[in-house]
Design a protein around this motif. Structure first.
Motif, mmCIF file in Angstrom:
data_model
loop_
_atom_site.group_PDB
_atom_site.id
_atom_site.type_symbol
_atom_site.label_atom_id
_atom_site.label_comp_id
_atom_site.label_asym_id
_atom_site.label_seq_id
_atom_site.Cartn_x
_atom_site.Cartn_y
_atom_site.Cartn_z
ATOM 1 N N TRP A 56 18.315 77.750 58.072
ATOM 2 C CA TRP A 56 18.195 78.770 59.119
ATOM 3 C C TRP A 56 19.411 78.691 60.041
ATOM 4 O O TRP A 56 19.782 77.614 60.492
ATOM 5 C CB TRP A 56 16.922 78.570 59.934
ATOM 6 N N GLU A 60 19.089 83.092 63.816
ATOM 7 C CA GLU A 60 17.738 83.264 63.281
ATOM 8 C C GLU A 60 16.732 82.427 64.063
ATOM 9 O O GLU A 60 15.623 82.893 64.364
ATOM 10 C CB GLU A 60 17.709 82.882 61.802
ATOM 11 N N PRO A 192 11.038 77.091 62.540
ATOM 12 C CA PRO A 192 10.618 77.303 61.145
ATOM 13 C C PRO A 192 9.770 76.148 60.632
ATOM 14 O O PRO A 192 10.120 74.979 60.830
ATOM 15 C CB PRO A 192 11.953 77.389 60.395
ATOM 16 N N SER A 219 9.747 86.145 60.504
ATOM 17 C CA SER A 219 10.451 86.090 59.216
ATOM 18 C C SER A 219 10.518 87.457 58.540
ATOM 19 O O SER A 219 11.449 87.730 57.782
ATOM 20 C CB SER A 219 9.771 85.084 58.283
ATOM 21 N N LEU A 222 13.453 89.191 59.923
ATOM 22 C CA LEU A 222 14.662 88.504 59.475
ATOM 23 C C LEU A 222 14.890 88.694 57.978
ATOM 24 O O LEU A 222 15.839 88.160 57.418
ATOM 25 C CB LEU A 222 14.565 87.007 59.801
ATOM 26 N N ARG A 223 13.981 89.458 57.348
ATOM 27 C CA ARG A 223 14.069 89.792 55.922
ATOM 28 C C ARG A 223 14.030 88.539 55.041
ATOM 29 O O ARG A 223 14.715 88.441 54.040
ATOM 30 C CB ARG A 223 15.336 90.596 55.616
ATOM 31 N N LYS A 224 13.192 87.582 55.434
ATOM 32 C CA LYS A 224 12.938 86.404 54.615
ATOM 33 C C LYS A 224 11.771 86.721 53.684
ATOM 34 O O LYS A 224 10.607 86.486 54.011
ATOM 35 C CB LYS A 224 12.602 85.202 55.506
ATOM 36 N N GLU A 225 12.057 87.264 52.534
ATOM 37 C CA GLU A 225 11.018 87.794 51.661
ATOM 38 C C GLU A 225 10.028 86.741 51.204
ATOM 39 O O GLU A 225 8.867 87.059 50.912
ATOM 40 C CB GLU A 225 11.660 88.479 50.449
ATOM 41 N N GLU A 226 10.447 85.491 51.116
ATOM 42 C CA GLU A 226 9.534 84.436 50.674
ATOM 43 C C GLU A 226 8.405 84.188 51.670
ATOM 44 O O GLU A 226 7.388 83.570 51.327
ATOM 45 C CB GLU A 226 10.302 83.131 50.428
ATOM 46 N N TRP A 227 8.562 84.693 52.906
ATOM 47 C CA TRP A 227 7.542 84.513 53.933
ATOM 48 C C TRP A 227 6.771 85.801 54.233
ATOM 49 O O TRP A 227 5.946 85.834 55.145
ATOM 50 C CB TRP A 227 8.178 84.004 55.230
ATOM 51 N N TYR A 228 7.024 86.846 53.485
ATOM 52 C CA TYR A 228 6.390 88.134 53.779
ATOM 53 C C TYR A 228 4.864 88.062 53.753
ATOM 54 O O TYR A 228 4.173 88.676 54.574
ATOM 55 C CB TYR A 228 6.863 89.198 52.789
#
Length: 261
Positions: A56, A60, A192, A219, A222-228
């Motif tokens: 991170w 972020e 995080p 997230s 922040l476009r962190k797809e793994e946390w969508y």
């Protein structure tokens, strides 16, 4: 509509009372602002020694902190019940609450509101806009709607923990030190979760869902797809945990037998 009317009446009376002492009112706002600045400086100091923290970037982490401030401000304004056990159980003010034809938790919340804490929303938005501009984040037309939903969900998750802890007072009429400890643990939600080990990560997600106040909903933006999946679960987690906490509160009220003599 009755509860809505009561809410605005409480707010009106609160503002009349607080504005009688304007200097004290604005000093509290300044104190909250300084506390937020100190926390922000701490983040900047950490990143003065490293460029990334578990993948991170500094911007972020700042964005997550800014988002955290918004649900935390909502919680601090309307769920200021850290002294519930001492004031309402030990000193017997719960007796007065139960004589009124309004839900007891609703009364306690409104009696303890601190609307000056809402200034944290402004601070959070300023930090978000600054870090978002640095990250060149692009927003879709529906993102502001999701932002509000996530913020409210995070506030409910935060409130649920403290309502449940306050409810312990119905089973134990002695002063406890759990509440301050929980406030300290809540600070972990500013960062995080993947910087912690698996046990702490599990606790912050499924036992004490502080991660749904900051990092998980943030997230998404922040476009962190793994946390969508966690981000979109934020309002659900907030509603579920808050419903459970109200259930615990109601069971505690049934057990309450008065202050005695």
């Amino acid at each position: 509509m009755f509860y809505v009317s009561m809410f605005f009446q409480y707010v009106s009376q609160y503002m009349k009372t607080r504005l009688q002492y304007r200097a004290d009112f604005f000093m509290e706002i300044l104190s909250d602002l300084l506390n937020q600045v100190v926390n922000l400086v701490f983040i900047l100091v950490v990143f003065g020694h490293t460029q990334f923290l578990s993948g991170w970037s500094r911007e972020e982490i700042i964005f997550i902190y800014g988002f955290f401030l918004i649900p935390f401000a909502l919680f601090s304004s309307f769920f200021n019940i850290w002294d519930f056990n001492d004031r309402y159980i030990v000193k017997g003010e719960m007796d007065r609450i139960l004589t009124r034809p309004i839900h007891s938790l609703f009364q306690v919340i409104l009696e303890r509101i601190e609307l000056e804490s809402l200034f944290g929303v402004v601070t959070g938005l300023i930090i978000i806009f600054y870090s978002g501009a640095s990250l060149n984040l692009e927003l879709a037309w529906y993102d502001p709607i999701l932002f509000v939903i996530f913020a409210v969900g995070g506030a409910l998750a935060y409130a649920a923990i403290f309502v449940a802890i306050a409810s312990i007072g119905f089973w134990s009429d002695a002063k406890t030190s759990i509440m301050p400890m929980m406030y300290n643990i809540g600070n972990y939600g500013r960062y995080p979760v993947d910087i912690y080990n698996k046990v702490i990560r599990f606790v912050l997600t499924w036992v004490l869902p502080f991660a749904f106040v900051g990092v998980y909903p943030a997230s998404y933006f922040l476009r962190k797809e793994e946390w969508y999946a966690y981000a979109f679960a934020t309002p659900i987690i907030g509603l579920v945990f808050f419903t459970v906490s109200v259930f615990i509160w109601n069971q505690g009220v049934k057990r309450y037998r008065g202050a005695g003599n």
